[in-house]
Scaffold this active site. Sequence first.
Site: not given
Length: 418
Positions: A239, A276, A342, A371
């Site tokens: 975290g 991360r 799109c 991620y």
Amino acid sequence: MHDFKFKKGELYCEDVRVAEIAEKVGTPFYLYSHHTLVDHLTKIQKAFETLNPLVCFAMKSNSNLAVLKTLADHGAGFDIVSIGELKKVLTIGADPKKIVFASVGKTEEEIRFAIETGILLFNVESVPELEEIDRIAKDMRKKVQVALRVNPDVEAPTHDKITTGTLKKKFGIDLTSTRKILKNRAKYPNVKINGLHIHIGSQIITSAPFINAIKKIAEFIEELKQQGHEMEYLDIGGGLGIIYKDEKPQTAQIFADAILPYLEKTGLKIVMEPGRFICGNAGIFVTKVLYLKDNGVKKFLIVDGGMNDLIRPSLYDAYHEIVPVKETKAQKIKADVVGPICESGDFFAHDRMMPRVKKDDLLAIMSAGAYGFVMSSNYNVRGRVPEVMVKENKFELTKERETFEDLIRGEKIPEFLN
Ligand code: LLP
């Protein structure tokens, strides 16, 4: 912080020109720096040195084999979330005794395979899951070591979609139920409940939420000790936030200084699951400008990468810095940087001041190592992009671009349509 730097007006990854890689592999692509990965892992290991924790890289953040091998070679274990991740990390020779497995929905197949593999800990997220692991362990005549993932019910100031530690979220077991499980632990003779686990959310940039959660869990461990429930492991999850824009996240050392006293007091072996923090700033996404469009109200820089390649801006309104790979003195314009998909949600930046780049110019979308590729998809029948790693002055493709054949593999027209 990372090894993507400008030298003589050109973006380099370590000692390699990013543009040179683009010439070789085409665009778009993901690019990882070996040195940044090792540096970030080492920073955590050093900051917590006195406790000698087991640092299990959360491979959901980046499961590229070269990334996994780099980290395993420098002592990392792995936090996994599926049988796919487990099988993948075993291919690089990861030590099962350094693997922990959290997921709210572990299937029987996954539990069996993880037991066979001999992983260190199942981080158990519910009573029925504990019963299931106990049943399967009995069937396999094994005693299985588990930690209970406790939901400490603390708020963490981050995006709602990536906060996990409150009882409004599906993760972990509330304290009352955890007490009950431990009181009735004889009901689960085939599991050894040998630890507690917490993970309160992701991209958290201050220490306070971690301290709150760890204090709470430390008190709980004390309460359990008083009742004679001894344990061996405390897994404090991941975290830790990183810099995407102008955040001022805690360094590994500040984080360690803030929580070490509480961790030391528990006397338990510490497991950590950073994702991360290790890989976020160790990767970039490189894309090429296709068109500049001006509709009189807004300007759009249209690039060849899309939300299927990097979904974080679309999904979390995440900010990623975007820089031209070759420095330019071109006049600045306010533009949306968008992909070819799109959907209006297909963007990398809204109303961003960008140099007026030209067709075929390369842009680097920074801090895309976590991620990024792992959340990419084949939406709009687009092949997933290649991944490249740089180590010093060398670079190599670590995953090939998907071909059209890859995209239709396994599909067929049913008989009844012929
Ligand atoms: N441990 C557990 C049990 C987790 O669920 C996670 C992340 C981690 C560790 C690693 O967290 P980190 O250190 O990377 O913050 N896709 C989102 C993030 C989802 C996080 C999921 N769990 C994003 O792009 O921001």
